[in-house]
Motif scaffolding. Structure first.
Motif, short mmCIF file in Angstrom:
data_model
loop_
_atom_site.label_atom_id
_atom_site.label_comp_id
_atom_site.label_asym_id
_atom_site.label_seq_id
_atom_site.Cartn_x
_atom_site.Cartn_y
_atom_site.Cartn_z
N ALA A 130 0.87 -1.10 0.02
CA ALA A 130 -0.14 -0.05 -0.17
C ALA A 130 0.93 1.32 -0.04
CB ALA A 130 -0.96 0.11 1.15
N ALA A 131 1.94 1.32 0.78
CA ALA A 131 2.89 2.46 0.72
C ALA A 131 3.48 2.72 -0.61
CB ALA A 131 3.98 2.22 1.96
N GLU A 132 4.00 1.45 -1.25
CA GLU A 132 4.41 1.44 -2.58
C GLU A 132 3.57 2.16 -3.59
OE1 GLU A 132 6.41 -1.52 -5.92
OE2 GLU A 132 6.00 -2.18 -4.07
N LEU A 133 2.31 1.57 -3.52
CA LEU A 133 1.16 2.10 -4.43
C LEU A 133 0.88 3.57 -4.20
CD1 LEU A 133 -0.94 -1.02 -4.71
CD2 LEU A 133 0.34 0.11 -6.50
N ALA A 134 0.93 4.14 -3.13
CA ALA A 134 0.67 5.43 -2.56
C ALA A 134 1.78 6.24 -3.39
CB ALA A 134 0.44 5.64 -1.38
N GLU A 135 2.87 5.96 -3.10
CA GLU A 135 4.00 6.81 -3.90
C GLU A 135 3.85 6.86 -5.26
OE1 GLU A 135 7.83 5.04 -2.90
OE2 GLU A 135 7.42 5.57 -0.54
N VAL A 136 3.48 5.52 -5.98
CA VAL A 136 3.27 5.40 -7.57
C VAL A 136 2.12 6.26 -7.97
CG1 VAL A 136 2.58 4.04 -9.33
CG2 VAL A 136 4.38 3.50 -7.64
N LEU A 137 1.08 6.51 -7.00
CA LEU A 137 -0.25 7.01 -7.37
C LEU A 137 0.06 8.57 -7.32
CD1 LEU A 137 -3.33 7.26 -8.03
CD2 LEU A 137 -3.45 6.89 -5.31
#
Length: 288
Positions: A130-137
């Motif tokens: 989730a943290a990784e996806l938040a950065e990508v988003l």
């Protein structure tokens, strides 16, 4: 030749949008991206901007696969709280951003899909992902390409509402899951009836070749229907397994196999979560 093929593809998509979409046997067929750039709108853009017919068809076929793979489902379970289920694109979304960029998806579409993947990761308790996806988003939202999109906000993905009773093995439930696939194929067949009638009239002249060719075409249609039916049944089994694996025992009590969220990141009371399903505008504004 390429220009003629792209023109024919564009004409076919316009005919579908004008006379078939949302009508007849296709009236209940919903697009995951209906609130933004739908699959037919994407196909029309690819027919107008792709350099070759083969590339346009490949991109359209990929989008049709994403229409199922990026879906999100809200499963109603009677007295118990609703559960969340999702398509295969949200299982391992590490390469999702690159695939969406390669498919020339609009930035608003990419942001919407990534936002749903983020919600799914939080729902599953995969906080590192989730943290990784938040950065990508965050990067996707700050690098909107104005040449493809006029900085439109992420359009919510269509939420498909499913009853938990329809995921069992009863014959009636099985037929209910097969009905959309069969309706889609019958709708496409209805559009092709004039062409089929002309082909049948033409094949009547060759004599011995007419019957084998007609039988071959019939077997192709039957194989396509069986393929669609098998895909629908596999999707139903997938959703059932997801619900069984992520079932809540009691309200507010996670199942034993799920990891607890860190206390510093725990959701606040009244924060809009229902049985782990966040009421986010990117996944709750649609109607399935």
């Amino acid at each position: 030749m390429q220009r003629a093929g792209l023109g024919a593809l564009r004409t076919a998509i316009l005919a579908y949008r004008r006379w078939a979409s949302g009508r007849g046997p296709l009236r209940r067929v919903g697009c995951t991206f209906a609130h933004g750039e739908s699959c037919s709108a994407y196909g029309l853009r690819m027919a107008e901007t792709s350099p070759s017919l083969g590339l346009a068809l490949a991109r359209i076929r990929g989008r049709l696969h994403r229409c199922r793979g990026a879906s999100v489902y809200r499963v109603h379970r009677g007295a118990r709280r609703d559960a969340l289920a999702w398509g295969c694109d949200h299982d391992e979304p590490h390469t999702l951003e690159d695939e969406l960029c390669a498919a020339r998806e609009r930035p608003s579409t990419r942001a919407a899909v990534l936002a749903v993947s983020l919600e799914v990761a939080r729902y599953r308790g995969r906080w590192a992902l989730a943290a990784e996806l938040a950065e990508v988003l965050a990067r996707a939202e700050t690098t909107l390409d104005a040449t493809l999109d006029d900085a439109a906000p992420p359009a919510p993905l269509l939420v498909r509402r499913v009853s938990a009773a329809s995921l069992d093995d009863r014959p009636r439930a099985t037929l209910a899951w097969l009905a959309p696939a069969l309706a889609l194929e019958l709708g496409v067949l209805a559009l092709a009836l004039p062409v089929l009638a002309l082909a049948w009239w033409w094949l009547a002249w060759p004599g011995p070749l007419g019957l084998p060719l007609a039988l071959s075409f019939g077997f192709m249609i039957l194989a396509r229907l069986l393929t669609r039916a098998r895909a629908r049944l596999e999707l139903r089994d997938r959703l059932r397994r997801q619900i069984d694996a992520l079932r809540f025992e009691t309200a507010g009590s996670p199942a034993p196999h799920r990891r607890r969220r860190p206390s510093e990141a725990a959701p606040r009371p009244g924060s809009g979560q229902v049985s782990g399903v966040t009421k986010s505008p990117v996944i709750s504004a649609g109607h399935g």
